[in-house]
Every structure is written in structure tokens, then in C-alpha cells.
Design an enzyme around this catalytic site. Structure first.
Site, PDB file in Angstrom:
ATOM      1  N   GLU A 518       1.178   0.439   3.239  1.00  0.00           N
ATOM      2  CA  GLU A 518       1.364   2.445   2.242  1.00  0.00           C
ATOM      3  C   GLU A 518       1.723   1.749   1.454  1.00  0.00           C
ATOM      4  OE1 GLU A 518      -0.340   4.021   3.442  1.00  0.00           O
ATOM      5  OE2 GLU A 518      -1.453   3.806   5.328  1.00  0.00           O
ATOM      6  N   HIS A 521      -0.459   1.229  -1.646  1.00  0.00           N
ATOM      7  CA  HIS A 521      -1.114   2.042  -1.872  1.00  0.00           C
ATOM      8  C   HIS A 521      -0.912   2.498  -3.339  1.00  0.00           C
ATOM      9  CE1 HIS A 521      -4.839   2.080   0.868  1.00  0.00           C
ATOM     10  NE2 HIS A 521      -4.127   2.353   1.539  1.00  0.00           N
ATOM     11  N   ASP A 582      -4.691  -3.881   2.170  1.00  0.00           N
ATOM     12  CA  ASP A 582      -4.789  -5.194   3.246  1.00  0.00           C
ATOM     13  C   ASP A 582      -3.834  -6.116   2.683  1.00  0.00           C
ATOM     14  OD1 ASP A 582      -5.628  -2.809   4.878  1.00  0.00           O
ATOM     15  OD2 ASP A 582      -8.119  -4.232   5.301  1.00  0.00           O
TER      16      ASP A 582
HETATM   17 ZN   LIG Z   1      -4.719   2.777   3.216  1.00  0.00          ZN
END
Ligand SMILES: [Zn+2]
Length: 680
Positions: A518, A521, A582
Site C-alpha cells: 500500500e 501505491h 508487490d
Molecule cells: Zn494494490
């Protein structure tokens, strides 16, 4: 809206899109926190780590009949649903005070479980709307009807959400986006491969079925269905592909309602907004004006009978799950079985629990966290997040490809982000939602009206940054770039993601990786374009932006070469943000793990070194098996890569993994260090 459509519309970057709800099959062992028996040690870790860690589980696990897939996210969601059920049943029994949270939640659930009343009513709850549609005589009246519908503003032809203005993130605007399609995305209307053709003909059969259920003869029903498909096919041509929706600059258009009215006179935006009750609003955001231009032409060119059929179909399709069994069944046959390959409908209580979560999410959530979220979990999570944030800071400081200027702002952004853990500080107020124990349809309608009112009241008002975009029992997490925040609902803060008794290797490989995901992101190809205040603004030097693009190019290519099913290629551009998250998540979590005592030791557990356990724990979190039909839909619309590549993809680029499992040249996951993608 489906989950993925919703998240996409709201610009939230979630962790995963798993269709929800399931049954407890076999969860990994809770004493050692890693399921050794699920491994397939005949596979070399360097060839396919996902299968090495999960292969035996994949071979021996049968996806439950009422599921689209099975594995970590699904089984945890299933456990959460059982917890929800206990709350709902208790609330439904209790003689709670009228208007209290318990009464609303309990009676809502009881009304949904009351199939005797629901079945007796048939489609009675829709008859007044059907009569209104029947009375429409031209497309202008169709538009007026759509705008005024209090429980479904704008219908399926106008897609919108209320959220932060990307370029002025402190203010909410109404954001219109492309809409009008019933199938997952534009290509479903034109692709000629066999599975897609099958879906299209099943779609037509489904529409016809719904019409016959309200008394239309089958020949007429088929004609109507065909007309609807043609109408949608025409609109589909104007749609952008899912990957093209990921460019926040290209999808940002701030427009005056007066200009829109001039450009699209048939839609008559001013009139439409007035009919929606938005007379005072004169500026809107339109993500994809191309769609509305097409709609502007299509509406007057389409026979009003077809437009009315489309409204009837929408009404039936949207509400089928609230009606008697034949409607519900017809909807499941198409939306569950055909599209996602789900052989059986989940039990009724699960569907109703989902509906309560969707309609009264924070009322249910309040009861849920009181009972199931341990108070110390928030504190423990905060420590983990802070540890990863520290690591991220060090990594940014050391980056060799970013200039000091850009780094300075990046670090401000990193230091400033908000961490939301567990549940909101203040709960939403549902006092205007009427809940009646014998009126399921009415309850859902009342919640829908509440929802629109709540949303409309926000337009052009300051953003409430304390608001949450997911409910507490959700097994997911998200980053929201306009709020510069990362959010972890209570639902995901449990095993296999997190367990207070597990060793650090397991927790860092699990929830640690999720946190890092997160955080990344906020700096992925989309998130990086937002500044520390959450505004879409180019704060990068030109050279740094170029270097970033060059850094992510190999990631686009790597995932674009992965295939699923029969040679169905992943879209490297569509999945780029998630793949970067990721890779970043794994990197940050590993480095933070190495700062713990276990990370520094070499003490084995179950025969595995701390590093090996970290990677195995990581692979276990992505232990997911999905039906082919579901996989096919996801490849075309889901920004997340399939589970296997969420494990093998980042590991291919990760030297510490090579060391932990002795990955050598010639093995499939091996890449020489210079060829490994490294961004953050
Ligand atoms: Zn995601």
C-alpha cells in the site's frame, strides 16, 4: 457496481479483488503458522516458488461449489462472515430499541432471511417503477426519469462518484465516468473467441429470461434482449479500455455544466443536473467525455422502446437479488455461473450478510469491531507500519536514480501519509434509514436513498479525510492518493496476514508485505503523480520522471509475457501499479524484517531459516486458486496479477530470495542482477 468497478471509480488502489464469501475448508496450521504439508518440494524453488510453497495445497484443494475461488483471502473472508453471522443473528433476536444500531442491523438481516414474504411478493416491489418506465414517450423523458430516481441516480447510463478533485484534493466534486455496459468491459461486445461468444449469448438469454418473468412472451423477450445488446454494443465502442483508465491526467477533465450542455445538447446536462437535484452545481469532472458524446448521439438515434427496455432490464437486474427466487436464480445463472463459473449460489445468510455490509456497513462494523477487534491490534499494526515507513525513507534517501530535488518532496510525502488501522474514529449515522423487519426491498431502497443523499451533500464541500472507503470486516486494504493515506480494515489484520503469536518472519512476509504494498501505491506509476497534499501535480523533475519510466518498463514487459489459461496474456500496463506495489512491498517488508531479532538470527523453525520462512509466509498469503471463468474475467479487468505471478513475479527481481533458496542461472525465476527490475 462490482467491487473492481467501484474501486476503479473511486481511484482507490486496493490489495486484491476477490469476489467474496466461502466455507472453512483447510486453513494452514496455526501452531507453526506455515502449512508445510501444502508445499510441493518436488518443485525447485528457483523454478516456481509459488508451487514449491503451495503446490500440494493447489493439487488437493477443491474450490467449494459456492465459490469463485479459494485460498487465503477467501477463507479469511469466510471466517469473518461467520463472525458477522453471529452478530446479525444475535441482533435479529434481541428486542433492541427502535432506531438503535442493533435494531437496524438485526431487522435488516431478518427481513432478508424472510423468504416467505419475499417469495410471496414476486416482483411486486418493482411494479410502480415499471409503470413509470412504461409511461415514458421519448428519450428526454427517459433522461428525466433517470435523473430523478432517488434510489439509482442517473441509472446505469450515467456513472459517477463523489470524491476528491484530483487537482484540488481538499474539495469534493461529482466525477462522471463511462458507463452503460452490463458486461465487464468493452471487448466483451466485440471479441469473437468462443468463451466470449458464449457469454454474449448467455447474456441475451438472461435478459430475455428476466422479461419473461414479468410476463413478456418469449419471442418478444428475445427481440428486446437483442435490442439491448445492440444498444450496449454501440456504446461500448466509445469506451476506454481498462488499462487506459489508469492515466490520471488523461482521465481528468474539469468542465463547466454550461459547456457540457452546449457540447452535448441532447443530454442537456444542465437539465439533467437540475433533475438530479443539483441545481447549484455548475462545475463537474468528467473522466471519459468520449462516452458521453457517444451517448448524446445514441439516445435520440435509438427507438424509445429500446431505451425503455434497457431501463426495465436494469431495474430487474439490479434488484433481482432482492426479489423472489425465480429472479434471484436467473441472476445467479448468468452473473454467477456463466460469468464466473460458480456452480452454486452461496447460502442465503451469506448473501444477506453481504447486503447488510453494503447497506449499513459502519453500523454493522461498529458491532463487529466491538466484538472481534482486539484493542492492542491497532498499536501493533502501527509499530509495523512505522518500521516500514522508516525503511522506505532510508531507501528513498539512497536511491541512485532520483535527484535531491525530487527526493525532498518524495520524503515529505512519505512522512506525511496518514495511517488508518482497523476502523474509523467516528461511525456514520444511519438515522434516516428506515428498517422494517418485513420489508427487505424497502430497507435496501431506504439505504440507497440515504447513500445518495449523503454523497450529494458532499459535492463542492471540503473532503472529510477521516472517512473510510472500506467497511471493517473487509479482507483487503487500500491506498488513496488524494488523501495521501493507507488504510487497513480490521478484517485483514488476522492470520494468515497477521497473528500476534506468529514469528516476525511470518508477520513481515504477510501483513508487512501488505503494508509495503500500500505504501508503494502512493509512489507507483499513478500514485507518484500526486503531491504530498494529495494533488495531481507534476512535482518530479523531467529527468527523474524519465528515469522512473525507464525503471518500470521492464516490469511492464515481464508481466506482459506471463500467460494464464490457454495462452491468455496478462496486460503489463493494466497490472503495472499493482506489480510495482508487490515488488516494493516485498522489498520494504524484507528490509524491515531484517531489523528484527529473528531477521538477524539464523535459528531455524520447522527446518527453515528466518529468511526462508519470510518468503514462505509471503507465498502463503497469496495461496489462492481461482475458477477458469473468473480468471478470464479478471485478466481483462483486474489490475492485479494472478496469485502465482504475485509471488513469482517480485521474487524474480529479488536477490535475497536467490540467496535464501539457492536460485541459480538456468532456473526459471533466475535473472542476472543487472536484469532485475528495481524501482523503490
Ligand atoms: Zn494494490
Amino acid at each position: 457496481m462490482t467491487m473492481s468497478k467501484q474501486l476503479l471509480a473511486a481511484g482507490l488502489f486496493a490489495l486484491s479483488v476477490t469476489a467474496c464469501q466461502q466455507k472453512d475448508q483447510d486453513t494452514p496450521q496455526r501452531t507453526t503458522f506455515f502449512d508445510k504439508s501444502g508445499m510441493d518440494t518436488t518443485v525447485l524453488p528457483g523454478n516456481d516458488f509459488f508451487s514449491f510453497a503451495n503446490g500440494n495445497w493447489v493439487k488437493t484443494t477443491k474450490i467449494p461449489d459456492d465459490q469463485t475461488g479459494w485460498g487465503s483471502f477467501y477463507s479469511l473472508y469466510d471466517e469473518n462472515q461467520l463472525k458477522t453471522k453471529a452478530i446479525l443473528e444475535e441482533a435479529a433476536k434481541a428486542d433492541a430499541k427502535k432506531g438503535s444500531v442493533e435494531q437496524k442491523v438485526g431487522d435488516f438481516y431478518a427481513s432478508g432471511m424472510d423468504t416467505a414474504t419475499i417469495d410471496k411478493l414476486g416482483y411486486e416491489p418493482l411494479k410502480s417503477e415499471l409503470a413509470k418506465i412504461d409511461a415514458l414517450t421519448d428519450y428526454k423523458q427517459v433522461l428525466a426519469y433517470l435523473a430523478a430516481d432517488e434510489s439509482n441516480r442517473g441509472g446505469e447510463l450515467f456513472g459517477f462518484y463523489i470524491g476528491a478533485d484530483d487537482r484540488q484534493s481538499s474539495i469534493n466534486r461529482i466525477n462522471f465516468g463511462q458507463a452503460g455496459l452490463s458486461l465487464p468491459e468493452k471487448d466483451y461486445y466485440t471479441k469473437t473467441d468462443e468463451p466470449t461468444q458464449k457469454i454474449r449469448s448467455a447474456f441475451v438469454a438472461y435478459i430475455a429470461k428476466l422479461f419473461t418473468l414479468i410476463g413478456v412472451d418469449s419471442t418478444t423477450a428475445k427481440t428486446k434482449a437483442q435490442g439491448i445488446l445492440e444498444f450496449e454494443t454501440a456504446l461500448a465502442k466509445s469506451h476506454k479500455a481498462p488499462a487506459d483508465l489508469r492515466d490520471p491526467v488523461a482521465n481528468y477533465n474539469k468542465l463547466a455544466v454550461a459547456d457540457l450542455t452546449r457540447q452535448m445538447p441532447n443530454l442537456n446536462w444542465r437539465q439533467f443536473m437540475d433533475n438530479m437535484g443539483l441545481k447549484r452545481i455548475d462545475t463537474v469532472l468528467v473522466g471519459q467525455p468520449g462516452y458521453y458524446q457517444a451517448l448524446d448521439k445514441q439516445l435520440p438515434a435509438t427507438p424509445v422502446s429500446v431505451l425503455k427496455d434497457r431501463l426495465v432490464f436494469d431495474l430487474l437486474d439490479r434488484n433481482a437479488g432482492l426479489l423472489s427466487k425465480p429472479f434471484e436464480q436467473a441472476s445467479f445463472e448468468f452473473n454467477g455461473k456463466t460469468l464466473y463459473g460458480q456452480p452454486q449460489q452461496p447460502e442465503r445468510w451469506k448473501r444477506i450478510a453481504n447486503q447488510v455490509d453494503g447497506s449499513l456497513g459502519e453500523a454493522l462494523g461498529e458491532l463487529w469491531v466491538k466484538k472481534y477487534f482486539p484493542p492492542d491490534a491497532k498499536e501493533r499494526m502501527l509499530t509495523l507500519v512505522n518500521n516500514l515507513q522508516k525503511v522506505y525513507r532510508e531507501r528513498i534517501e539512497k536511491l541512485d536514480w532520483m535527484s535531491p530535488e525530487t527526493k525532498k518532496v518524495a520524503l515529505i510525502k512519505l512522512d506525511r501519509f496518514t495511517k488508518k488501522i482497523g476502523y474509523p474514529d467516528k461511525w456514520k449515522d444511519y438515522s434516516d434509514v428506515e428498517v422494517n423487519r418485513t420489508d427487505y426491498f424497502g430497507n435496501v431502497q431506504s439505504a440507497r436513498k440515504h447513500h445518495y443523499k449523503e454523497e450529494f451533500d458532499k459535492i463542492n464541500q471540503p473532503v472529510d479525510r477521516s472517512e473510510w472507503g472500506m467497511t471493517p470486516p473487509t479482507v483487503n486494504a487500500y491506498a488513496n492518493p488524494t488523501n495521501n493515506e493507507i488504510v487497513f480494515p480490521a478484517g485483514i489484520l488476522q492470520f494468515p496476514f497477521f497473528d500476534k503469536d506468529a514469528d516476525d518472519a511470518i508477520n513481515y512476509g504477510g501483513i508487512g508485505m501488505v503494508i509495503g504494498h500500500e505504501m508503494t501505491h502512493l509512489f507507483d506509476d499513478q500514485g507518484r503523480q500526486y503531491d504530498p497534499n494529495g494533488n495531481l501535480r507534476d512535482w518530479w523533475t523531467k529527468q527523474d520522471a524519465e528515469r522512473f519510466k525507464a525503471k518500470v518498463k521492464p516490469v511492464v514487459d515481464q508481466y506482459g509475457n506471463y500467460t494464464v489459461l490457454n495462452n491468455l496474456r496478462l496486460n503489463g500496463q493494466l497490472t503495472l501499479g499493482e506489480n510495482l506495489a508487490d515488488l516494493g512491498g516485498l522489498t520494504l517488508a524484507y528490509q524491515a524484517f531484517k531489523l528484527t531479532e529473528q531477521g538477524k538470527s539464523d535459528e531455524t523453525i520447522d527446518g527453515f531459516t528466518p529468511d526462508q520462512r519470510f518468503f514462505l509466509g509471503f507465498a502463503q498469503v497469496w495461496r489462492v486458486k481461482i475458477r477458469d471463468e473468473t480468471q478470464r474475467v479478471l485478466v481483462s479487468v483486474d489490475p492485479h496479477s494472478p496469485a502465482k505471478f504475485r509471488v513469482n513475479g517480485p521474487l524474480t527481481n529479488f536477490e535475497p530470495f536467490y540467496k535464501a533458496f539457492d536460485v541459480k542461472p538456468g532456473q526459471k525465476l533466475y535473472k542476472p542482477e543487472v536484469a532485475q527490475a528495481k524501482v523503490w
